[in-house]
Write an enzyme that holds these catalytic residues in place. Structure first.
Site, PDB file in Angstrom:
ATOM      1  CG  PHE A   1      -1.647   1.169   1.609  1.00  0.00           C
ATOM      2  CD1 PHE A   1      -2.323   1.938   0.658  1.00  0.00           C
ATOM      3  CD2 PHE A   1      -1.685   1.578   2.946  1.00  0.00           C
ATOM      4  CE1 PHE A   1      -3.002   3.086   1.030  1.00  0.00           C
ATOM      5  CE2 PHE A   1      -2.368   2.712   3.323  1.00  0.00           C
ATOM      6  CZ  PHE A   1      -3.019   3.474   2.379  1.00  0.00           C
TER       7      PHE A   1
ATOM      8  CB  ALA B   1       9.578  -5.182   3.166  1.00  0.00           C
TER       9      ALA B   1
ATOM     10  CB  THR C   1       3.763   1.864  13.058  1.00  0.00           C
ATOM     11  OG1 THR C   1       2.466   2.091  13.609  1.00  0.00           O
ATOM     12  CG2 THR C   1       4.448   0.805  13.920  1.00  0.00           C
ATOM     13  CG  ASP C   2       0.648   5.804  15.337  1.00  0.00           C
ATOM     14  OD1 ASP C   2       0.507   4.608  14.994  1.00  0.00           O
ATOM     15  OD2 ASP C   2      -0.288   6.629  15.292  1.00  0.00           O
ATOM     16  CD  GLU C   3      -0.706  -0.188  15.423  1.00  0.00           C
ATOM     17  OE1 GLU C   3      -0.542  -1.268  16.001  1.00  0.00           O
ATOM     18  OE2 GLU C   3      -1.580  -0.003  14.569  1.00  0.00           O
TER      19      GLU C   3
ATOM     20  CE1 TYR D   1       3.038  -3.639  11.746  1.00  0.00           C
ATOM     21  CE2 TYR D   1       1.747  -2.228  13.209  1.00  0.00           C
ATOM     22  CZ  TYR D   1       2.552  -2.384  12.095  1.00  0.00           C
ATOM     23  OH  TYR D   1       2.873  -1.288  11.321  1.00  0.00           O
TER      24      TYR D   1
ATOM     25  CB  SER E   1       7.393  -7.405  15.165  1.00  0.00           C
ATOM     26  OG  SER E   1       6.400  -6.785  14.375  1.00  0.00           O
ATOM     27  CE  LYS E   2       7.173  -1.227  11.292  1.00  0.00           C
ATOM     28  NZ  LYS E   2       7.755  -1.323   9.908  1.00  0.00           N
TER      29      LYS E   2
ATOM     30  N   PRO F   1     -18.317  -4.527  10.425  1.00  0.00           N
ATOM     31  CG  PRO F   1     -16.468  -5.925  10.046  1.00  0.00           C
ATOM     32  CD  PRO F   1     -17.472  -5.063   9.341  1.00  0.00           C
TER      33      PRO F   1
ATOM     34  N   PRO G   1      -8.249  -8.365  20.777  1.00  0.00           N
ATOM     35  CG  PRO G   1      -7.642 -10.618  20.902  1.00  0.00           C
ATOM     36  CD  PRO G   1      -8.186  -9.587  19.952  1.00  0.00           C
TER      37      PRO G   1
HETATM   38  P1  NAD Z   1       1.382  -3.592   3.291  1.00  0.00           P
HETATM   39  O1  NAD Z   1       1.056  -4.816   4.080  1.00  0.00           O
HETATM   40  O2  NAD Z   1       0.356  -3.016   2.392  1.00  0.00           O
HETATM   41  O3  NAD Z   1       2.673  -3.873   2.383  1.00  0.00           O
HETATM   42  C1  NAD Z   1       3.778  -4.582   2.867  1.00  0.00           C
HETATM   43  C2  NAD Z   1       4.620  -5.015   1.667  1.00  0.00           C
HETATM   44  O4  NAD Z   1       5.776  -5.719   2.160  1.00  0.00           O
HETATM   45  C3  NAD Z   1       3.876  -5.980   0.738  1.00  0.00           C
HETATM   46  O5  NAD Z   1       4.052  -5.565  -0.609  1.00  0.00           O
HETATM   47  C4  NAD Z   1       4.550  -7.320   0.984  1.00  0.00           C
HETATM   48  O6  NAD Z   1       4.563  -8.172  -0.148  1.00  0.00           O
HETATM   49  C5  NAD Z   1       5.958  -6.889   1.378  1.00  0.00           C
HETATM   50  N1  NAD Z   1       6.643  -7.896   2.208  1.00  0.00           N
HETATM   51  C6  NAD Z   1       6.149  -8.536   3.294  1.00  0.00           C
HETATM   52  N2  NAD Z   1       7.065  -9.404   3.772  1.00  0.00           N
HETATM   53  C7  NAD Z   1       8.170  -9.279   2.989  1.00  0.00           C
HETATM   54  C8  NAD Z   1       9.455  -9.892   2.984  1.00  0.00           C
HETATM   55  N3  NAD Z   1       9.785 -10.823   3.890  1.00  0.00           N
HETATM   56  N4  NAD Z   1      10.347  -9.521   2.047  1.00  0.00           N
HETATM   57  C9  NAD Z   1      10.021  -8.590   1.112  1.00  0.00           C
HETATM   58  N5  NAD Z   1       8.828  -7.977   1.056  1.00  0.00           N
HETATM   59  C10 NAD Z   1       7.901  -8.321   1.984  1.00  0.00           C
HETATM   60  O7  NAD Z   1       1.902  -2.533   4.348  1.00  0.00           O
HETATM   61  P2  NAD Z   1       1.731  -0.939   4.383  1.00  0.00           P
HETATM   62  O8  NAD Z   1       0.474  -0.615   5.070  1.00  0.00           O
HETATM   63  O9  NAD Z   1       2.010  -0.401   3.043  1.00  0.00           O
HETATM   64  O10 NAD Z   1       2.930  -0.561   5.368  1.00  0.00           O
HETATM   65  C11 NAD Z   1       4.243  -0.357   4.862  1.00  0.00           C
HETATM   66  C12 NAD Z   1       5.164   0.000   6.016  1.00  0.00           C
HETATM   67  O11 NAD Z   1       4.701   1.170   6.660  1.00  0.00           O
HETATM   68  C13 NAD Z   1       5.235  -1.089   7.095  1.00  0.00           C
HETATM   69  O12 NAD Z   1       6.571  -1.134   7.555  1.00  0.00           O
HETATM   70  C14 NAD Z   1       4.312  -0.576   8.192  1.00  0.00           C
HETATM   71  O13 NAD Z   1       4.718  -1.040   9.443  1.00  0.00           O
HETATM   72  C15 NAD Z   1       4.497   0.914   8.049  1.00  0.00           C
HETATM   73  N6  NAD Z   1       3.343   1.736   8.466  1.00  0.00           N
HETATM   74  C16 NAD Z   1       2.090   1.485   7.976  1.00  0.00           C
HETATM   75  C17 NAD Z   1       1.031   2.331   8.335  1.00  0.00           C
HETATM   76  C18 NAD Z   1      -0.370   2.122   7.801  1.00  0.00           C
HETATM   77  O14 NAD Z   1      -1.292   2.805   8.221  1.00  0.00           O
HETATM   78  N7  NAD Z   1      -0.594   1.212   6.859  1.00  0.00           N
HETATM   79  C19 NAD Z   1       1.266   3.395   9.195  1.00  0.00           C
HETATM   80  C20 NAD Z   1       2.553   3.603   9.683  1.00  0.00           C
HETATM   81  C21 NAD Z   1       3.589   2.781   9.296  1.00  0.00           C
HETATM   82  O1  DAU Z   2      -1.214   3.466  13.486  1.00  0.00           O
HETATM   83  C1  DAU Z   2      -0.514   2.949  12.392  1.00  0.00           C
HETATM   84  C2  DAU Z   2      -0.983   1.542  12.097  1.00  0.00           C
HETATM   85  O2  DAU Z   2      -2.288   1.666  11.525  1.00  0.00           O
HETATM   86  C3  DAU Z   2      -0.058   0.792  11.155  1.00  0.00           C
HETATM   87  O3  DAU Z   2       1.185   0.613  11.768  1.00  0.00           O
HETATM   88  C4  DAU Z   2      -0.658  -0.566  10.788  1.00  0.00           C
HETATM   89  O4  DAU Z   2       0.176  -1.209   9.837  1.00  0.00           O
HETATM   90  C5  DAU Z   2      -2.032  -0.343  10.193  1.00  0.00           C
HETATM   91  O5  DAU Z   2      -2.639  -1.588   9.909  1.00  0.00           O
HETATM   92  C6  DAU Z   2      -2.908   0.465  11.147  1.00  0.00           C
HETATM   93  O6  DAU Z   2      -3.225  -0.308  12.312  1.00  0.00           O
HETATM   94  P1  DAU Z   2      -4.705  -0.326  12.963  1.00  0.00           P
HETATM   95  O7  DAU Z   2      -4.857  -1.561  13.740  1.00  0.00           O
HETATM   96  O8  DAU Z   2      -4.988   0.964  13.645  1.00  0.00           O
HETATM   97  O9  DAU Z   2      -5.582  -0.361  11.607  1.00  0.00           O
HETATM   98  P2  DAU Z   2      -6.900  -1.164  11.206  1.00  0.00           P
HETATM   99  O10 DAU Z   2      -7.363  -0.613   9.902  1.00  0.00           O
HETATM  100  O11 DAU Z   2      -6.715  -2.626  11.320  1.00  0.00           O
HETATM  101  O12 DAU Z   2      -7.931  -0.728  12.329  1.00  0.00           O
HETATM  102  C7  DAU Z   2      -8.272   0.630  12.531  1.00  0.00           C
HETATM  103  C8  DAU Z   2      -9.217   0.698  13.723  1.00  0.00           C
HETATM  104  O13 DAU Z   2     -10.466   0.073  13.355  1.00  0.00           O
HETATM  105  C9  DAU Z   2      -8.734  -0.069  14.943  1.00  0.00           C
HETATM  106  O14 DAU Z   2      -9.150   0.609  16.124  1.00  0.00           O
HETATM  107  C10 DAU Z   2      -9.437  -1.414  14.847  1.00  0.00           C
HETATM  108  C11 DAU Z   2     -10.756  -1.048  14.200  1.00  0.00           C
HETATM  109  N1  DAU Z   2     -11.371  -2.099  13.353  1.00  0.00           N
HETATM  110  C12 DAU Z   2     -10.615  -2.664  12.397  1.00  0.00           C
HETATM  111  C13 DAU Z   2     -11.142  -3.656  11.578  1.00  0.00           C
HETATM  112  C14 DAU Z   2     -10.288  -4.320  10.518  1.00  0.00           C
HETATM  113  C15 DAU Z   2     -12.709  -2.437  13.524  1.00  0.00           C
HETATM  114  O15 DAU Z   2     -13.409  -1.884  14.404  1.00  0.00           O
HETATM  115  N2  DAU Z   2     -13.243  -3.402  12.712  1.00  0.00           N
HETATM  116  C16 DAU Z   2     -12.509  -4.033  11.751  1.00  0.00           C
HETATM  117  O16 DAU Z   2     -13.057  -4.925  11.056  1.00  0.00           O
END
Ligand code: NAD
Ligand code: DAU
Length: 348
Positions: A13, A84, A131-133, A156, A159-160, A211, A288
């Site tokens: 993404f 990644a 991530t902020d998590e 998650y 690990s980050k 959900p 959880p």
């Molecule tokens: P995503 O799950 O959409 O994409 C992850 C990508 O990494 C995928 O293309 C996957 O194929 C690749 N990948 C996974 N394991 C791999 C491996 N072993 N070797 C090579 N490639 C691999 O994730 P995203 O939401 O785009 O997040 C990208 C980064 O940004 C992550 O590090 C995540 O922790 C961080 N991040 C995400 C968010 C968010 O809201 N999505 C917010 C803050 C930080």
């Molecule tokens: O804060 C940054 C993080 O944001 C990134 O590091 C993660 O990679 C990314 O997945 C995201 O984590 P969240 O757990 O916050 O995102 P998610 O979209 O899974 O959930 C957003 C909020 O919505 C969270 O409070 C859980 C809730 N939720 C999520 C799903 C999938 C629901 O209530 N129902 C659902 O079905």
């Protein structure tokens, strides 16, 4: 010296938006996209730039040390932007070891190759996207700053957090030039529909239940993904080595309020009576260890680098809905196969 940048996770993404921005903005850079193409990686995210002369795709695993050595040598890599990861909190609860492998061991493998290959050079950079998590959860008030203590609660986020610590350890121990950013929740085109916003959009379209975990009053700070990519570009070029930058939208929403907004925007867009989609909202068992509230203080990146988010929520959600409705085939492709079983297990 030309930049030869290894961007990991570029088919995901956020990575796909970063790759597009760099490939289109910097014709003289060589961009190597390394991605394992897990369920979350999708080359359809990059069809518009796949033939660009400054772009190369390599399918591979960041845990594969021999491949990392080979890539650094072959492409004379002098910068890494590391995205990644296994990224979905719910999956980390059912399958934590995959997260530990990719997010910790994979990051360590990359760091180690960079250390060996760069051997004390200063004209190189390892940029770790996080991530902020890692900061854990907030109460009703307060914001995460770069000085907030780490307190991760899910496999998650743990690990980050571990990967962030390794990056800083390589900076302090081996003088590896690093920079880090910790960002809040992203939304926008190409997000895998296991995540809240695309899941809700897709379910409204198909009249399926929406959900909501627990009481729905969990709060997230939402950021337009292209604003995150712009912030990464700025930090990559102008961030100070060894520093961390928090990135956030100043845009807090309780989940239920955000879902109601999506419902109303979707009713309007689909020409359905107002209130129709809200009837699909279903409160279900909580996640959880669910963190109650995230919110970022983005003052440092704003003051140091002049970055601010560009879109307000109404504009961003409208754009996002439009993208998913215009890209039905993309959604069909990613929701077929393995995802269907995941969805059924998760929401049974
Ligand atoms: P995503 O799950 O959409 O994409 C992850 C990508 O990494 C995928 O293309 C996957 O194929 C690749 N990948 C996974 N394991 C791999 C491996 N072993 N070797 C090579 N490639 C691999 O994730 P995203 O939401 O785009 O997040 C990208 C980064 O940004 C992550 O590090 C995540 O922790 C961080 N991040 C995400 C968010 C968010 O809201 N999505 C917010 C803050 C930080
Ligand atoms: O804060 C940054 C993080 O944001 C990134 O590091 C993660 O990679 C990314 O997945 C995201 O984590 P969240 O757990 O916050 O995102 P998610 O979209 O899974 O959930 C957003 C909020 O919505 C969270 O409070 C859980 C809730 N939720 C999520 C799903 C999938 C629901 O209530 N129902 C659902 O079905």
């Amino acid at each position: 010296m030309s930049k030869n940048i290894l961007i990991t996770g570029g088919a995901g993404f956020i990575g796909s938006h970063v790759i597009r921005l760099f490939v289109n903005s910097y014709e003289d850079y060589n961009i190597v996209n390394l991605d394992l193409l897990t369920y979350a990686g999708n080359l359809e995210n990059l069809t518009d730039i796949k033939d660009a002369p400054n772009y190369t795709f390599v399918k591979g695993d960041i845990c594969d040390a021999d491949l990392m050595d080979q890539l650094f040598e072959e492409h004379q890599i002098n910068a890494v932007i590391h995205l990644a990861a296994e990224s979905h909190v719910d999956r980390s609860i059912t399958d934590p070891l995959s997260f530990i492998r990719t997010n910790i061991f994979g990051t360590a493998t990359l760091l180690n190759t960079a250390r060996k290959y760069w051997k004390g050079r200063e004209d190189v950079l390892f940029y770790h996207v996080s991530t902020d998590e890692v900061y854990g959860t907030l109460g009703e008030t307060g914001l995460f700053t770069e000085a907030t203590s780490y307190d991760p609660r899910s496999p998650y986020s743990a690990s980050k957090a571990s990967s962030d610590h390794l990056v800083r350890a390589y900076y302090h121990t081996y003088d590896l030039p690093v920079v880090l950013s910790n960002c809040s929740n992203n939304y926008g085109p190409n997000q895998f529909p296991e995540k809240l916003i695309p899941l809700i959009i897709n379910n409204i379209k198909h009249n399926k239940q929406l959900p909501i975990y627990g009481d729905g009053k969990y709060t997230r700070d939402w950021l337009w993904v292209k604003d995150h990519a712009e912030a990464i570009d700025l930090i990559f070029h102008q961030g100070a080595v060894g520093e961390t930058y928090n990135i956030g939208g100043h845009n807090e929403w309780k989940n239920i309020d955000l879902v109601e907004l999506l419902c109303d925007l979707m009713d309007e867009k689909l020409g359905r009576p107002q209130g129709e989609a809200r009837k699909l909202i279903t409160f279900i068992k909580d996640r959880p260890g669910h963190d109650r509230r995230y919110a970022i203080d983005a003052a440092k990146i704003q003051d140091a680098l002049g970055w601010t988010p560009s879109l307000n929520t109404q504009e961003g959600m409208t754009e996002t809905i439009k993208w998913y409705l215009d890209n039905e085939q993309w959604m069909e492709n990613v929701t077929s196969g393995e995802y269907q079983k995941y969805y059924d297990d998760q929401y049974a």
